[in-house]
Scaffold this active site. Structure first.
Site, short mmCIF file in Angstrom:
data_model
loop_
_atom_site.label_atom_id
_atom_site.label_comp_id
_atom_site.label_asym_id
_atom_site.label_seq_id
_atom_site.Cartn_x
_atom_site.Cartn_y
_atom_site.Cartn_z
N ASN A 48 0.83 -1.21 0.00
CA ASN A 48 0.00 0.00 0.00
C ASN A 48 0.86 1.26 0.00
O ASN A 48 0.35 2.36 0.14
CB ASN A 48 -0.90 0.01 1.24
CG ASN A 48 -1.83 -1.17 1.26
OD1 ASN A 48 -2.43 -1.52 0.25
ND2 ASN A 48 -1.94 -1.82 2.41
N HIS A 134 -14.02 -0.87 6.46
CA HIS A 134 -12.90 -1.55 7.11
C HIS A 134 -13.25 -2.03 8.52
O HIS A 134 -14.01 -1.37 9.24
CB HIS A 134 -11.74 -0.56 7.18
CG HIS A 134 -10.43 -1.17 7.52
ND1 HIS A 134 -9.96 -1.26 8.81
CD2 HIS A 134 -9.48 -1.73 6.74
CE1 HIS A 134 -8.78 -1.84 8.81
NE2 HIS A 134 -8.45 -2.13 7.56
N GLU A 178 -15.59 4.71 3.02
CA GLU A 178 -14.17 4.91 2.68
C GLU A 178 -14.12 5.69 1.37
O GLU A 178 -14.95 5.45 0.49
CB GLU A 178 -13.47 3.55 2.50
CG GLU A 178 -13.46 2.73 3.78
CD GLU A 178 -12.84 1.34 3.61
OE1 GLU A 178 -12.03 1.14 2.69
OE2 GLU A 178 -13.18 0.47 4.42
N HIS A 210 -6.85 5.01 1.50
CA HIS A 210 -6.33 4.68 0.15
C HIS A 210 -6.60 5.77 -0.87
O HIS A 210 -6.37 5.57 -2.05
CB HIS A 210 -6.93 3.36 -0.32
CG HIS A 210 -6.61 2.22 0.58
ND1 HIS A 210 -5.44 1.50 0.48
CD2 HIS A 210 -7.28 1.69 1.64
CE1 HIS A 210 -5.41 0.58 1.43
NE2 HIS A 210 -6.52 0.68 2.15
C1 LIG Z 1 -5.21 0.01 6.50
C2 LIG Z 1 -6.50 0.64 6.80
C3 LIG Z 1 -6.74 1.18 8.06
C4 LIG Z 1 -5.77 1.04 9.21
O1 LIG Z 1 -4.68 1.89 9.06
P1 LIG Z 1 -3.33 1.52 9.87
O2 LIG Z 1 -2.57 2.80 9.88
O3 LIG Z 1 -2.69 0.45 9.08
O4 LIG Z 1 -3.76 1.07 11.22
C5 LIG Z 1 -7.92 1.84 8.28
N1 LIG Z 1 -8.84 1.96 7.30
C6 LIG Z 1 -8.66 1.42 6.08
C7 LIG Z 1 -9.69 1.60 5.05
C8 LIG Z 1 -7.48 0.74 5.79
O5 LIG Z 1 -7.31 0.20 4.59
#
Ligand SMILES: *Cc1c(COP(=O)(O)O)cnc(C)c1O
Length: 371
Positions: A48, A134, A178, A210
């Site tokens: 990522n 998530h 998201e 993302h």
């Molecule tokens: C990876 C992710 C998280 C968590 O983020 P971290 O910094 O890895 O704890 C939260 N929300 C989404 C949509 C993610 O893909």
């Protein structure tokens, strides 16, 4: 044998039978797009770190300098003595990047979502979440004690129906989505959801883990952003961006912010440097997106909306087998299985970086077509 071990072993056997056993694999990231696994160098389509910033020389230097200046750890929570001066420029840059007044850095993206949801919502409130949000947003919703309802993925119409029937029975209402969905790579209908917020006196939390450099920020008083420093920014940590009063409220009430140690100085400095680099190189997001589109066009898949492209194969064992085949050809692409995705939608999740070259993507698509 102790009872506890019996318990764990039996549970593990059940998981193994369903092809859902997970193992930790030692992986070294190299030069942004390569990964070293069991001595083999693979081209990674699984990170990522979309712009390779975790490996950028200026980000590494910033991190080293911060360690030399301030040491390795924060030593306390931010409200005690762990509120390092490096937070100030990072938080203002994050706020600016989201067109918000303020931002607050948390220990991770997971903690940021847990923190903001539990601070804002309580047992008299309603949370309506997209079905694919998530795990950390759902955990936050459950922990808050609010009533949790879910609508089919990216359906503002179904969300509206839930609001119409349920909104009046609760004090506050928060919708969860998201900006770019982590496992499907598609964009949320933020405008439509914000319109619902206006009509049904609700708030929207959009997790931008993302979407950085991919989805431009939207300005709305109903909207709060959460995000992570651990993906496109190549460092570690999470954040919430909102109005100054919401952020001040979180400082005072968000338990995953209050009761945990601050981030190491190196991590904060790295994230800030990465954010600066992204701001100076606005084409990086487009480049990662173009690479994903090159892939979807070659394979006649629906056009990529982000650097994330799901390649759904159905059953978990098929996903594992395909991932293994690609590994033998020199590509690292992880199989994603339940409970990360719904049963029957096991997949390979391809992620594209601004650093991938067209030729790599062409070899990848050739390999996929012939496997
Ligand atoms: C990876 C992710 C998280 C968590 O983020 P971290 O910094 O890895 O704890 C939260 N929300 C989404 C949509 C993610 O893909």
């Amino acid at each position: 044998m102790p009872l506890l071990d019996n318990f764990a072993q039996q549970k593990l056997q059940e998981i193994t039978k369903r092809d859902l056993l997970r193992k930790l694999e030692i992986t070294e990231q190299k030069e942004g797009i390569y990964a070293l696994r069991t001595g083999k160098s693979l081209i990674s389509f699984s990170s990522n770190d979309y712009f390779g910033l975790s490996q950028h020389p200026e980000v590494i230097s910033a991190s080293i300098e911060a360690t030399k200046l301030y040491g390795a750890g924060a030593g306390a929570s931010r409200l005690v003595t762990g509120n390092h001066p490096l937070y100030v420029p990072l938080e203002s840059a994050l706020a600016e990047s989201k067109h918000k007044e303020s931002a607050l850095v948390f220990g991770s993206g997971y903690l940021a979502n847990l923190g903001v949801i539990t601070a804002l919502m309580g047992k008299d409130d309603l949370i309506i979440a997209d079905k694919l949000t998530h795990a950390c947003m759902l955990d936050g919703a459950r922990l808050s004690g609010a009533k949790l309802l879910r609508f089919p993925h990216n359906s503002p119409e179904k969300c509206r129906e839930l609001l119409e029937t349920n909104r009046k029975h609760y004090k506050h209402c928060l919708i969860l989505t998201e900006t770019i969905f982590s496992m499907d790579g598609d964009a949320a209908p933020l405008d439509a959801l914000l319109e619902l917020c206006q009509n049904y006196d609700s708030w929207l939390l959009a997790d931008d883990a993302h979407g950085l450099s991919i989805i431009p920020p939207i300005e709305s008083p109903h909207l709060i952003y959460s995000g992570t420093l651990s993906k496109g920014l190549g460092s570690y940590g999470g954040y919430v961006a909102a109005s100054k009063s919401v952020i001040d409220f979180l400082v005072n009430t968000a338990r995953p912010f209050i009761f945990t140690t601050g981030l190491p100085p190196s991590t904060i400095a790295a994230a800030h440097k990465a954010l600066e680099l992204l701001k100076q190189n606005l084409s990086l997001g487009q480049k990662a997106l173009d690479n994903a589109k090159h892939f979807t066009t070659s394979l006649n898949l629906p056009e990529a909306q982000s650097p994330i492209v799901p390649y759904i194969v159905g059953e978990a064992d098929n996903a594992l087998a395909l991932s293994q085949q690609l590994k033998e050809k020199g590509f690292l692409v992880s199989a994603i299985r339940p409970p990360t995705v719904p049963t029957g939608t096991s997949r390979l999740r391809f992620t594209f970086s601004s650093l991938h070259e067209k030729a790599m993507i062409e070899t990848l698509t050739y390999t996929l077509k012939h496997s």
